[in-house]
Design a protein around this motif. Sequence first.
Motif, PDB file in Angstrom:
ATOM      1  N   GLU A   1       1.008  -1.045   0.005  1.00  0.00           N
ATOM      2  CA  GLU A   1      -0.051   0.098  -0.068  1.00  0.00           C
ATOM      3  C   GLU A   1       0.805   1.289   0.212  1.00  0.00           C
ATOM      4  O   GLU A   1       0.557   2.244  -0.784  1.00  0.00           O
TER       5      GLU A   1
ATOM      6  N   ASP B   1       2.256   1.834  -3.300  1.00  0.00           N
ATOM      7  CA  ASP B   1       1.391   2.363  -4.202  1.00  0.00           C
ATOM      8  C   ASP B   1       1.359   3.902  -3.959  1.00  0.00           C
ATOM      9  O   ASP B   1       1.172   4.701  -5.084  1.00  0.00           O
TER      10      ASP B   1
ATOM     11  N   ASN C   1       2.716 -11.145  -2.947  1.00  0.00           N
ATOM     12  CA  ASN C   1       1.211 -10.266  -3.376  1.00  0.00           C
ATOM     13  C   ASN C   1       1.658  -9.289  -4.549  1.00  0.00           C
ATOM     14  O   ASN C   1       0.987  -8.471  -4.572  1.00  0.00           O
TER      15      ASN C   1
ATOM     16  N   TRP D   1      -0.993  -7.708  -6.654  1.00  0.00           N
ATOM     17  CA  TRP D   1      -1.824  -6.695  -5.933  1.00  0.00           C
ATOM     18  C   TRP D   1      -1.311  -5.260  -6.434  1.00  0.00           C
ATOM     19  O   TRP D   1      -2.036  -4.496  -6.992  1.00  0.00           O
TER      20      TRP D   1
ATOM     21  N   LYS E   1      -1.576  -4.589 -10.345  1.00  0.00           N
ATOM     22  CA  LYS E   1      -2.983  -4.414 -10.592  1.00  0.00           C
ATOM     23  C   LYS E   1      -3.223  -2.919 -10.369  1.00  0.00           C
ATOM     24  O   LYS E   1      -3.989  -2.051 -10.757  1.00  0.00           O
ATOM     25  N   ARG E   2      -3.188  -2.519  -9.113  1.00  0.00           N
ATOM     26  CA  ARG E   2      -3.494  -1.339  -8.493  1.00  0.00           C
ATOM     27  C   ARG E   2      -2.721  -0.199  -9.205  1.00  0.00           C
ATOM     28  O   ARG E   2      -3.218   0.973  -9.502  1.00  0.00           O
TER      29      ARG E   2
ATOM     30  N   GLU F   1      -1.133 -12.644 -16.414  1.00  0.00           N
ATOM     31  CA  GLU F   1      -1.938 -11.794 -15.421  1.00  0.00           C
ATOM     32  C   GLU F   1      -1.174 -10.152 -15.728  1.00  0.00           C
ATOM     33  O   GLU F   1      -1.642  -9.321 -15.545  1.00  0.00           O
TER      34      GLU F   1
ATOM     35  N   CYS G   1      -2.858  -6.777 -16.919  1.00  0.00           N
ATOM     36  CA  CYS G   1      -2.637  -5.513 -16.090  1.00  0.00           C
ATOM     37  C   CYS G   1      -2.162  -4.316 -16.762  1.00  0.00           C
ATOM     38  O   CYS G   1      -1.726  -3.234 -16.287  1.00  0.00           O
TER      39      CYS G   1
END
Length: 342
Positions: free
Chosen positions: A57, A60, A86, A89, A92-93, A121, A125
């Motif tokens: 997070e 990001d 992960n 994640w 993608k974000r 994947e 993305c």
Amino acid sequence: MNIPLPNQQTDSGLIDPFGRAVTYLRVSVTDRCDFRCTYCMAENMTFLPRKELLSLEELDRICSCFVGKGVRRLRLTGGEPLVRRNIMWLIKRLSRHLDSGKLEELTLTSNGSQLEKYAKELFSCGVRRVNISLDTLDPAIFKDITRRDHFGKIMRGIDAAQEAGLLIKINMVALKNLNEHEIATMVRWCHERGMDLTLIETMPMGQVDGDRYDNYLPLSTVKEQLRENWTLTPLDYRTGGPSRYYEVEQTGGKLGFITPLSHKFCESCNRVRLTCTGILYMCLGQDDAKDLLTPLRSSGHDLALRAAIDEAISLKPEGHDFHIDRRNQKPAMTRHMSVTGG
Ligand code: SAM
Ligand code: SF4
């Protein structure tokens, strides 16, 4: 009147004191790796404790702040970016910035070991290109260089990436007495498969087990040797990085040379590098760095972080000062390439 909230402010761009626009951020998402390439790491590396890493997070948030400030290209690297738990994640974000058109490109530098698993994947993305590091086409030499017996896995990873539609550039570190005899074969192999190839000179970053100078191969020599059989036409294509590109007339493919030790490439530098602990390095070959972790964690909105990024860019040095110091046997930079991701 619409007054933007702190997190919504937009900027006209990040311009350093030498007038260069910083539009490219490289992010090392982990210092860990499933390989131990001899020029990059020692066999027994001490990695950072997991709790010291930025969370996904937080990565990001920092990346998004840079995008808000005018960064157009993001490259995830490491260590091996695809071994971070992960990681999809985060990818993608971040892809929302591709969808919004703020980001032109989201890409990765990888050793290829996880591509069989993730290639499709990644494409879904919005990732369209990956750089894969591959120094040899000989499984035994591969094992010597990476200290891992994973050549077959990498070949399957490259196949999977191409099947998924990803464009590939191969990065090959040119090493005297190790893979120098394979360079021409590698050029042909890459170009036959529709992949560009970039040759890299060893850089003196971080302590490794051997003496890097033993395998240091100046690319000026390699270029001259390749020119004995091939026509290399310089291309205007520039990435704002240390690569210079040529077209190989006989294969029709692109061949890059990264020569930080023998050439200056700093005048057009457009990039900065973030470590997985939130330290921003303004130059690969200097120690100038700015802590972004403290402002990031100081508050839930991005004002302090944005100010820290502006200050960092105002401190970007004009250029680097690499050299392999044979007498002192010490790396020019104490940090490993896996910290800033190259
Ligand atoms: N693990 C991923 C990989 O190998 O592609 C990403 C990180 S790796 C540090 C990024 C690039 O740096 C790779 O192409 C690798 O070959 C290169 N590299 C690592 N250490 C180097 C060194 N001391 N000199 C030159 N290139 C180096
Ligand atoms: Fe890992 Fe890449 Fe370094 Fe090799 S070059 S040890 S794959 S980080």
